[in-house]
Design a protein around this motif. Structure first.
Motif, mmCIF file in Angstrom:
data_model
loop_
_atom_site.group_PDB
_atom_site.id
_atom_site.type_symbol
_atom_site.label_atom_id
_atom_site.label_comp_id
_atom_site.label_asym_id
_atom_site.label_seq_id
_atom_site.Cartn_x
_atom_site.Cartn_y
_atom_site.Cartn_z
ATOM 1 N N ASP C 26 21.291 10.632 -26.996
ATOM 2 C CA ASP C 26 22.291 9.894 -26.356
ATOM 3 C C ASP C 26 21.683 9.538 -24.898
ATOM 4 N N THR C 27 21.701 8.284 -24.781
ATOM 5 C CA THR C 27 21.195 7.954 -23.142
ATOM 6 C C THR C 27 22.191 8.092 -22.387
ATOM 7 N N THR C 28 21.741 8.361 -20.990
ATOM 8 C CA THR C 28 22.978 8.561 -20.014
ATOM 9 C C THR C 28 22.620 7.793 -18.743
ATOM 10 N N THR C 31 22.269 2.248 -20.249
ATOM 11 C CA THR C 31 23.082 1.829 -21.264
ATOM 12 C C THR C 31 22.249 1.811 -22.545
ATOM 13 N N LYS C 32 22.946 2.040 -23.801
ATOM 14 C CA LYS C 32 22.081 2.117 -24.949
ATOM 15 C C LYS C 32 21.634 0.526 -25.168
ATOM 16 N N GLU C 33 22.317 -0.547 -24.562
ATOM 17 C CA GLU C 33 21.986 -2.056 -24.835
ATOM 18 C C GLU C 33 20.677 -2.196 -23.954
ATOM 19 N N ASP C 34 20.577 -1.568 -22.890
ATOM 20 C CA ASP C 34 19.439 -1.857 -22.112
ATOM 21 C C ASP C 34 18.206 -1.212 -22.631
ATOM 22 N N VAL C 35 18.423 0.044 -23.212
ATOM 23 C CA VAL C 35 17.330 0.714 -24.093
ATOM 24 C C VAL C 35 16.706 0.028 -25.092
#
Lengths: 89, 118, 506
Positions: C26-28, C31-35
């Motif tokens: 999980d990204t920290t 954001t998931k949306e940016d990745v």
């Protein structure tokens, strides 16, 4: 009922595999074409590791199938012992 | 429908008339004469007289068909934009209302040697 | 001293979990949306990426092991082919036209698919999906490389193989395949999966690889059989990925159904058109034929595709919109293409020819309702022209379809004597199509297809400005060598001379 099929290259490695498929699927029809073998079955086809091993005389990892696989159709379910192709309709 | 995109999406046409150096594209085809596999693409100045299009490139292109010798241009039925249409042979393409990439079709009822009846 | 611990062999499911899902994180600090910025804009709703299933559960370690095995088998045969003058075992060198089309149009498509899968593998957030796409990206580049490598053996002896990269970029008929892949690659990740993974791989590639490669075997071309079947052994996995992807989308959210159906309609038709040329390769270009295009379609289209859409009906999926029109075209398309290829053969980097009387009798037996009625009279007339010393060349360049980019050689679905004329006007400009299927694709996204680079109109623009000789140079077509009728070509003369040397002591 819809037909499922698997097509394999025709060679020494697949000969015992095809024999095993015939043993496990008496309803299957084996079509031999230039350089390939296409096996059709109504609705469902099961490929069993244990039957292949009996025909082959050695241990066999079902994923070895990938080496000589040409094509298949149907929903695929695979575990350590079997690979099943089937249509739900 | 629009193209699904992450921002505003605008396409630039590649075949606008400005790109043809003063000429335009005209498509022409002989209905039910399928020896010619597709309609012909011609690139001509809009000032070309319709007669010159017909008696020049079009006549030359259809020679391979066995019906070519019997083709009487004064008797063919014309279609433009897939609608019946009557050209003025002595007017230009532009004055005939033939725009860039317009499709002209011509029909010769009863003169269809290579074509089976549908 | 280290203790020797007996390694416990992992079960398939356990190993798959460790080697795929456990590689994700999980990204920290982003954001998931940016990745993963491209995963939402197509409107597909995914609630749980963990539900993605790879039925083969292939992990990277096993993948490399089996791919290496495939490569060893491949090169053993390619080496033998090169060392033993394998090219002289062909039934006839006219067969090579099919390979030239393959090299110029299809192998670059494999490379395009590689780029596409590398990209979507990055764009999808699910780890199972990422791994599967990554494998497919590597597969596709392997296909491009092995195909080019295998066919390079023919380049030493025959014309038309020498400039496939220029041909891919510039000659007219390759833009059909190129625009297909460009269309898919410029779509979002989910549409790409439906385009390539599902419509192309699952519904259509069997038609290309299975009967055609079997046909290559029948015609003594072991090099092609080998790359074909080596590629096809990956294809089973690709097809399964395509099918799993579509089931995944449909199971995740009911709102996905209309989007997916629209893509199936579009990409079935796009794929049907791009693979249409295979009909000609099968019916005309194989000197010895395994089955007709019609017979292949009955097995892989009607029976197999039919079963697939019956199965997907439980999700509300209907057979693609163009399905019935496709069926109506099957008995016509190979003839329509070959007649076109013959009359435009001055502009193709492969040879075509007038079918012999024997070939025509075979076609008539395989197409009893269409060949004698519609196509034999045209071939007979063309033969008459050739015999009279005035071979038919159609210098009227062809009108191309704005969507599939093929010459508009197709007839009305219900009238095989009348060309299908379709057009749309968008922003004051006129656009032409070969069929309702292609017109529908355009009308749904006109802003995309107005940009099409259509080779025929381009010929009249800068830098060629209508000069056919300049065009030939630009596409690396050597007039009198690569193009024209097979009868009397260098390929024919050389093959016959070399085979004579190989089979006699003269």
């Amino acid at each position: 009922m819809s037909t499922v099929f698997i097509a394999l290259q025709a060679n020494e490695e697949t000969r015992p595999i095809i024999e095993a498929i015939e043993i496990d699927n008496p309803q299957a029809v084996v079509n031999r074409q230039p350089a390939m073998v296409k096996i059709d079955a109504p609705g469902r086809l099961v490929i069993r590791k244990s039957t292949i091993e009996e025909q082959l005389g050695r241990e066999f990892d079902l994923q070895e199938l990938h080496i000589n696989l040409i094509s298949l159709t149907g929903n695929v379910v695979e575990d350590d012992e079997t690979l099943t192709l089937s249509w739900n309709s | 429908m629009t193209v699904a995109a992450i921002r505003e999406y605008i396409g630039v046409p590649r075949d606008s008339v400005e790109n043809f150096g003063g000429k335009q594209i005209v498509y022409a085809s002989w209905d039910r004469h399928l020896l010619f596999a597709a309609p012909f693409l011609l690139c001509l100045p809009p000032e070309t007289r319709f007669r010159d299009l017909v008696e020049g490139p079009l006549t030359a292109l259809v020679q391979a068909d066995p019906d070519a010798a019997a083709l009487d241009w004064t008797k063919v039925e014309w279609l433009k934009d897939n609608q019946p249409w009557t050209p003025d042979f002595d007017a230009s393409l532009a004055d005939n209302g033939i725009g860039h990439k317009d499709q002209l079709r011509f029909r010769t009822a009863g003169l269809n040697s290579l074509s089976a009846a549908a | 001293m280290d203790m020797k611990v007996a390694k416990k062999k992992l079960g398939l499911k356990e190993k798959y979990k460790l080697m795929t899902r456990d590689l994700g994180w999980d990204t920290t600090y982003q954001t998931k949306e940016d990745v993963f910025p491209y995963v939402g804009y197509e409107g597909i709703k995914i609630h749980d990426w963990e539900k993605w299933e790879d039925p083969f559960r292939l992990t990277m370690d096993a993948y490399w092991k089996y791919q290496a095995e495939k490569e060893r088998k491949f090169y053993a045969i390619i080496d033998a082919h090169a060392q033993n003058n394998g090219h002289l075992n062909l039934t006839d060198a006219r067969y090579l036209s099919a390979l030239k089309i393959f090299l110029q149009a299809i192998s670059p498509g494999e490379y395009a698919a590689h780029k596409g899968f590398a990209r979507v593998g990055r764009e999808f957030p699910g780890v199972g999906t990422q791994v599967a796409c990554q494998m497919q990206a590597i597969d596709e580049i392997r296909h491009a490389q092995t195909q080019i490598h295998a066919m390079s053996n023919y380049n030493r002896y025959y014309n038309g193989f020498h400039a496939f990269a220029d041909t891919r970029d510039r000659i007219w008929y390759t833009s059909v395949a190129r625009s297909f892949f460009d269309d898919a690659m410029s779509a979002g990740p989910f549409e790409f999966m439906i385009a390539i993974g599902f419509s192309f791989e699952y519904v259509l590639t069997n038609l290309l690889f299975v009967p055609f490669m079997s046909g290559a075997a029948y015609n003594g071309d072991m090099a092609t059989v080998t790359f074909g079947f080596s590629a096809q052994s990956d294809e089973a996995r690709h097809m399964t990925l395509g099918l799993e992807c579509i089931k995944f989308m449909l199971e995740q959210d009911p709102d996905n159904l209309p989007i997916v159906q629209n893509w199936i309609d579009k990409w079935f038709w796009r794929g049907f058109r791009v693979l249409g040329l295979v009909s000609t390769m099968m019916d005309y270009m194989l000197p010895k034929r395994v089955m007709s295009w019609r017979e292949a379609w009955d097995i892989y289209g009607v029976e197999n595709g039919g079963a697939l859409f019956k199965d997907l009906a439980r999700y509300g999926i209907k057979p693609p919109k163009g399905w019935d029109d496709a069926e109506k075209a099957i008995d016509h398309m190979s003839h329509q293409f070959m007649l076109g290829l013959y009359q435009w053969s001055f502009g193709t980097a492969f040879h075509s020819w007038i079918p012999s009387e024997d070939d025509m009798n075979w076609l008539s037996a395989k197409y009893p309702d269409t060949f004698d009625k519609y196509y034999r009279p045209r071939w007979k007339h063309i033969k008459k022209l050739a015999d009279a010393g005035t071979p038919f060349k159609n210098y009227g360049l062809a009108k191309l379809c704005q969507c599939c980019q093929l010459p508009t050689v197709f007839t009305e679905p219900d009238d095989p004597t009348l060309t299908c004329h379709r057009e749309s006007v968008y922003n004051g400009q006129k656009y032409h199509f070969c069929s309702d299927g292609c017109k529908n694709v355009f009308d749904n996204e006109p802003e995309k297809y107005v940009q099409a680079w259509l080779p025929m109109p381009q010929l009249f623009q800068e830098p060629i400005n209508g000069d056919l000789g300049a065009w030939m140079e630009w596409v690396s077509l050597r007039d009198g060598k690569d193009n024209g009728d097979y009868a009397g070509s260098e390929d024919q003369q050389n093959f016959e001379a070399w085979r004579g040397l190989a089979t006699t002591n003269q």
